[in-house]
Design a protein around this motif. Structure first.
Motif, PDB file in Angstrom:
ATOM      1  N   SER A 269       0.424  -1.366  -0.119  1.00 16.29           N
ATOM      2  CA  SER A 269      -0.344   0.051  -0.458  1.00 16.29           C
ATOM      3  C   SER A 269       1.112   1.318  -0.203  1.00 16.29           C
ATOM      4  O   SER A 269       1.840   1.663   0.309  1.00 16.29           O
ATOM      5  CB  SER A 269      -0.892   0.271   1.458  1.00 16.29           C
ATOM      6  OG  SER A 269      -1.503   1.204   1.529  1.00 16.29           O
ATOM      7  N   ALA A 270       0.813   2.888  -0.737  1.00 15.07           N
ATOM      8  CA  ALA A 270       1.468   3.174  -1.223  1.00 15.07           C
ATOM      9  C   ALA A 270       0.366   4.202   0.473  1.00 15.07           C
ATOM     10  O   ALA A 270       1.045   5.807   1.048  1.00 15.07           O
ATOM     11  CB  ALA A 270       0.982   4.629  -2.205  1.00 15.07           C
ATOM     12  N   SER A 271       0.081   3.828   1.764  1.00 12.77           N
ATOM     13  CA  SER A 271      -0.724   4.577   2.356  1.00 12.77           C
ATOM     14  C   SER A 271       0.480   4.738   3.683  1.00 12.77           C
ATOM     15  O   SER A 271       0.782   3.319   3.873  1.00 12.77           O
ATOM     16  CB  SER A 271      -2.030   4.462   2.737  1.00 12.77           C
ATOM     17  OG  SER A 271      -2.668   5.091   3.976  1.00 12.77           O
ATOM     18  N   ASP A 272       0.526   5.329   4.545  1.00 12.59           N
ATOM     19  CA  ASP A 272       0.833   5.729   5.509  1.00 12.59           C
ATOM     20  C   ASP A 272       1.149   4.742   6.587  1.00 12.59           C
ATOM     21  O   ASP A 272       0.950   3.970   7.240  1.00 12.59           O
ATOM     22  CB  ASP A 272       2.231   6.960   6.099  1.00 12.59           C
ATOM     23  CG  ASP A 272       2.952   7.866   5.150  1.00 12.59           C
ATOM     24  OD1 ASP A 272       3.712   6.641   4.727  1.00 12.59           O
ATOM     25  OD2 ASP A 272       3.462   8.183   5.070  1.00 12.59           O
ATOM     26  N   ALA A 273      -1.076   5.019   6.643  1.00 11.22           N
ATOM     27  CA  ALA A 273      -1.849   4.203   7.424  1.00 11.22           C
ATOM     28  C   ALA A 273      -1.460   2.854   7.380  1.00 11.22           C
ATOM     29  O   ALA A 273      -1.937   2.249   8.888  1.00 11.22           O
ATOM     30  CB  ALA A 273      -3.146   4.801   7.112  1.00 11.22           C
TER      31      ALA A 273
END
Length: 168
Positions: free
Chosen positions: A100-104
């Motif tokens: 995922s490219a999301s930091d979350a």
């Protein structure tokens, strides 16, 4: 004697059929997982291109799932000296989603990270990555190859999914 032979033949055929069934189920699971990922996700693209895991369940995969870890990403340093290569894990990150490219997605909860470490999962995954590195192309010196570099490695929680190695 004939009955023993027939039983052995039956077992061999049953194991072969079970293996094909396992591959079919693994393939279906990989395709289903790919459909849940963003179109630009590298895992989705790899699955769409036909890449798959080895369909061999590892105990550490169950442990990853227990902690909600879908992916563990490693930065591994390799260095050559005296005709021998050494591998060392420089860093590791644990993620709740695949590529995922999301930091979350990255697990930053200190309590959970401590539990992963105390459970032995962190060390077990490090050992798996180092063992894979020792059996990889990076373990064979080629003329002109750099003497020291870093590679990225990923372990996923599902045996249906392909493994990724990245060169930096």
């Amino acid at each position: 004697m004939k009955s023993v032979f027939l039983i052995l033949c039956f077992v061999v055929v049953a194991v072969g059929q079970q293996s094909e069934e396992t591959k079919r189920v693994c393939n279906e699971r990989a395709v289903n997982i790919a459909e849940t990922l963003e179109r630009v996700n590298p895992l989705r693209i790899a699955i769409q291109q036909g890449q798959r895991g080895d369909c061999i369940r590892q105990i550490w995969m169950d442990k990853m799932q227990k902690f909600g870890v879908k992916q563990a990403s490693f930065l591994v340093e390799y260095s050559w000296g005296n005709s021998r290569v050494k591998f060392k894990v420089k860093s590791v990150g644990y993620y709740r989603f695949y590529f995922s490219a999301s930091d979350a997605s990255e697990i930053k909860d200190k309590k959970l990270l401590r539990e992963i470490k105390l459970s032995g999962l962190g060390q077990e995954l490090n050992d798996v990555v180092i063992a894979q590195a020792k059996n990889s192309a990076f373990a064979t010196y080629k003329k002109g190859q750099v003497k020291r570099d870093e590679i990225g490695a990923n372990l996923l929680d599902d045996e249906a999914l392909p493994a990724f190695w990245l060169i930096f």
